[in-house]
Design a protein around this motif. Structure first.
Motif, PDB file in Angstrom:
ATOM      1  N   LYS A   1       0.833  -1.214   0.000  1.00 40.67           N
ATOM      2  CA  LYS A   1       0.000   0.000   0.000  1.00 40.67           C
ATOM      3  C   LYS A   1       0.865   1.260   0.000  1.00 40.67           C
ATOM      4  N   LEU A   2       2.015   1.179   0.650  1.00 38.98           N
ATOM      5  CA  LEU A   2       2.921   2.334   0.670  1.00 38.98           C
ATOM      6  C   LEU A   2       3.340   2.732  -0.741  1.00 38.98           C
ATOM      7  N   TYR A   3       3.498   1.749  -1.599  1.00 43.00           N
ATOM      8  CA  TYR A   3       4.015   2.009  -2.949  1.00 43.00           C
ATOM      9  C   TYR A   3       2.931   2.316  -3.956  1.00 43.00           C
ATOM     10  N   THR A   4       1.696   2.071  -3.595  1.00 48.00           N
ATOM     11  CA  THR A   4       0.598   2.346  -4.524  1.00 48.00           C
ATOM     12  C   THR A   4      -0.217   3.564  -4.087  1.00 48.00           C
ATOM     13  N   SER A   5       0.140   4.150  -2.941  1.00 46.37           N
ATOM     14  CA  SER A   5      -0.574   5.348  -2.473  1.00 46.37           C
ATOM     15  C   SER A   5      -0.087   6.566  -3.252  1.00 46.37           C
ATOM     16  N   ASP A   6      -0.760   7.675  -3.031  1.00 43.46           N
ATOM     17  CA  ASP A   6      -0.403   8.912  -3.736  1.00 43.46           C
ATOM     18  C   ASP A   6       0.868   9.555  -3.192  1.00 43.46           C
ATOM     19  N   SER A   7       1.281   9.133  -2.018  1.00 45.72           N
ATOM     20  CA  SER A   7       2.491   9.697  -1.421  1.00 45.72           C
ATOM     21  C   SER A   7       3.713   9.213  -2.193  1.00 45.72           C
ATOM     22  N   ASN A   8       4.607  10.120  -2.451  1.00 50.12           N
ATOM     23  CA  ASN A   8       5.851   9.756  -3.137  1.00 50.12           C
ATOM     24  C   ASN A   8       6.991   9.543  -2.154  1.00 50.12           C
ATOM     25  N   GLN A   9       6.694   9.565  -0.872  1.00 53.06           N
ATOM     26  CA  GLN A   9       7.736   9.462   0.143  1.00 53.06           C
ATOM     27  C   GLN A   9       8.363   8.066   0.178  1.00 53.06           C
ATOM     28  N   PHE A  10       7.552   7.019   0.025  1.00 53.56           N
ATOM     29  CA  PHE A  10       8.050   5.646   0.053  1.00 53.56           C
ATOM     30  C   PHE A  10       8.079   5.097  -1.361  1.00 53.56           C
ATOM     31  N   GLU A  11       9.208   4.488  -1.712  1.00 54.58           N
ATOM     32  CA  GLU A  11       9.339   3.905  -3.045  1.00 54.58           C
ATOM     33  C   GLU A  11      10.014   2.550  -2.946  1.00 54.58           C
ATOM     34  N   VAL A  12       9.675   1.707  -3.885  1.00 54.13           N
ATOM     35  CA  VAL A  12      10.417   0.465  -4.050  1.00 54.13           C
ATOM     36  C   VAL A  12      11.020   0.529  -5.449  1.00 54.13           C
ATOM     37  N   LEU A  13      12.296   0.260  -5.513  1.00 55.60           N
ATOM     38  CA  LEU A  13      13.019   0.304  -6.774  1.00 55.60           C
ATOM     39  C   LEU A  13      13.374  -1.117  -7.182  1.00 55.60           C
ATOM     40  N   ILE A  14      13.328  -1.370  -8.462  1.00 52.31           N
ATOM     41  CA  ILE A  14      13.629  -2.693  -8.996  1.00 52.31           C
ATOM     42  C   ILE A  14      15.071  -2.702  -9.489  1.00 52.31           C
ATOM     43  N   TYR A  15      15.857  -3.663  -9.008  1.00 46.59           N
ATOM     44  CA  TYR A  15      17.225  -3.817  -9.483  1.00 46.59           C
ATOM     45  C   TYR A  15      17.220  -4.866 -10.585  1.00 46.59           C
ATOM     46  N   LYS A  16      17.741  -4.473 -11.752  1.00 51.55           N
ATOM     47  CA  LYS A  16      17.761  -5.376 -12.905  1.00 51.55           C
ATOM     48  C   LYS A  16      19.184  -5.601 -13.392  1.00 51.55           C
ATOM     49  N   GLN A  17      19.403  -6.807 -13.877  1.00 51.35           N
ATOM     50  CA  GLN A  17      20.636  -7.138 -14.587  1.00 51.35           C
ATOM     51  C   GLN A  17      20.226  -7.844 -15.864  1.00 51.35           C
ATOM     52  N   LYS A  18      20.774  -7.382 -16.974  1.00 49.43           N
ATOM     53  CA  LYS A  18      20.471  -7.962 -18.286  1.00 49.43           C
ATOM     54  C   LYS A  18      18.967  -8.023 -18.529  1.00 49.43           C
ATOM     55  N   GLY A  19      18.262  -6.980 -18.102  1.00 47.76           N
ATOM     56  CA  GLY A  19      16.832  -6.870 -18.351  1.00 47.76           C
ATOM     57  C   GLY A  19      15.928  -7.648 -17.417  1.00 47.76           C
TER      58      GLY A  19
ATOM     59  N   ILE B   1      12.983   2.320  -0.253  1.00 52.46           N
ATOM     60  CA  ILE B   1      13.550   3.569   0.245  1.00 52.46           C
ATOM     61  C   ILE B   1      12.458   4.501   0.745  1.00 52.46           C
ATOM     62  N   GLN B   2      12.873   5.436   1.553  1.00 53.49           N
ATOM     63  CA  GLN B   2      12.035   6.537   1.986  1.00 53.49           C
ATOM     64  C   GLN B   2      12.756   7.794   1.531  1.00 53.49           C
ATOM     65  N   GLU B   3      12.081   8.609   0.749  1.00 55.07           N
ATOM     66  CA  GLU B   3      12.720   9.803   0.201  1.00 55.07           C
ATOM     67  C   GLU B   3      12.303  11.035   0.995  1.00 55.07           C
TER      68      GLU B   3
ATOM     69  N   ILE C   1      17.475   3.978   3.218  1.00 49.89           N
ATOM     70  CA  ILE C   1      17.293   2.602   2.753  1.00 49.89           C
ATOM     71  C   ILE C   1      16.525   1.855   3.835  1.00 49.89           C
ATOM     72  N   ARG C   2      15.386   1.314   3.463  1.00 47.20           N
ATOM     73  CA  ARG C   2      14.550   0.577   4.409  1.00 47.20           C
ATOM     74  C   ARG C   2      14.867  -0.914   4.366  1.00 47.20           C
ATOM     75  N   TYR C   3      15.204  -1.416   3.182  1.00 48.43           N
ATOM     76  CA  TYR C   3      15.591  -2.819   3.028  1.00 48.43           C
ATOM     77  C   TYR C   3      16.121  -3.064   1.620  1.00 48.43           C
ATOM     78  N   LEU C   4      16.792  -4.175   1.483  1.00 46.09           N
ATOM     79  CA  LEU C   4      17.283  -4.666   0.201  1.00 46.09           C
ATOM     80  C   LEU C   4      16.974  -6.154   0.157  1.00 46.09           C
ATOM     81  N   SER C   5      16.355  -6.598  -0.899  1.00 47.76           N
ATOM     82  CA  SER C   5      16.077  -8.023  -1.078  1.00 47.76           C
ATOM     83  C   SER C   5      16.542  -8.423  -2.466  1.00 47.76           C
ATOM     84  N   LEU C   6      17.475  -9.337  -2.504  1.00 50.18           N
ATOM     85  CA  LEU C   6      18.053  -9.788  -3.772  1.00 50.18           C
ATOM     86  C   LEU C   6      17.714 -11.245  -4.028  1.00 50.18           C
ATOM     87  N   ASP C   7      17.749 -11.600  -5.298  1.00 51.13           N
ATOM     88  CA  ASP C   7      17.624 -12.991  -5.713  1.00 51.13           C
ATOM     89  C   ASP C   7      18.682 -13.789  -4.949  1.00 51.13           C
ATOM     90  N   PRO C   8      18.354 -14.980  -4.449  1.00 53.87           N
ATOM     91  CA  PRO C   8      19.337 -15.758  -3.678  1.00 53.87           C
ATOM     92  C   PRO C   8      20.675 -15.968  -4.397  1.00 53.87           C
TER      93      PRO C   8
END
Length: 120
Positions: free
Chosen positions: A34-52, A60-62, A69-76
């Motif tokens: 809900k934080l990322y789909t609300s109208d507030s731009n304060q909280f964001e989730v960014l997608i880390y991509k490699q080779k598309g 993050i919280q801006e 940085i609130r958390y980082l979750s990477l592919d195992p």
């Protein structure tokens, strides 16, 4: 490469969130989304991509002058120091005029920013 969250990434983000202990509970996971789909731009989730392909997310919280940085979750298969360094480098390039800080559990990521300064 880091890109901003779009509705198309909802299932991907939920999958990466489920790797984190705080979001094993479905209610917590839904509240976070809900934080990322609300109208507030304060909280964001960014997608880390490699080779598309999505390889992780960073929450993050801006604020006016800084990013938290609130958390980082990477592919195992991507949870190595080099990937973390690349994520932090990309984050710094995305927000060049902001100081980057982190919640206590994630402050270790800030050391990768210091390493990057020697590469410039």
């Amino acid at each position: 490469m880091i890109s901003k969250y779009k509705k198309d990434y909802e299932k991907t983000v939920m999958g990466y969130l489920s790797y984190l202990p705080d979001f094993k509970n479905i209610k917590n996971l839904q509240e976070e989304m809900k934080l990322y789909t609300s109208d507030s731009n304060q909280f964001e989730v960014l997608i880390y991509k490699q080779k598309g392909n999505a390889r992780g997310i960073i929450g993050i919280q801006e604020e006016k002058d800084f990013i938290i940085i609130r958390y980082l979750s990477l592919d195992p298969t991507m949870r190595d120091s080099e990937t973390k360094r690349l994520v932090m480098k990309d984050l710094k390039h995305l927000y060049p005029d902001k100081m980057i800080t982190a919640l206590p559990d994630w402050t270790f990521l800030l050391s990768y920013l210091k390493e990057d300064k020697t590469d410039e």
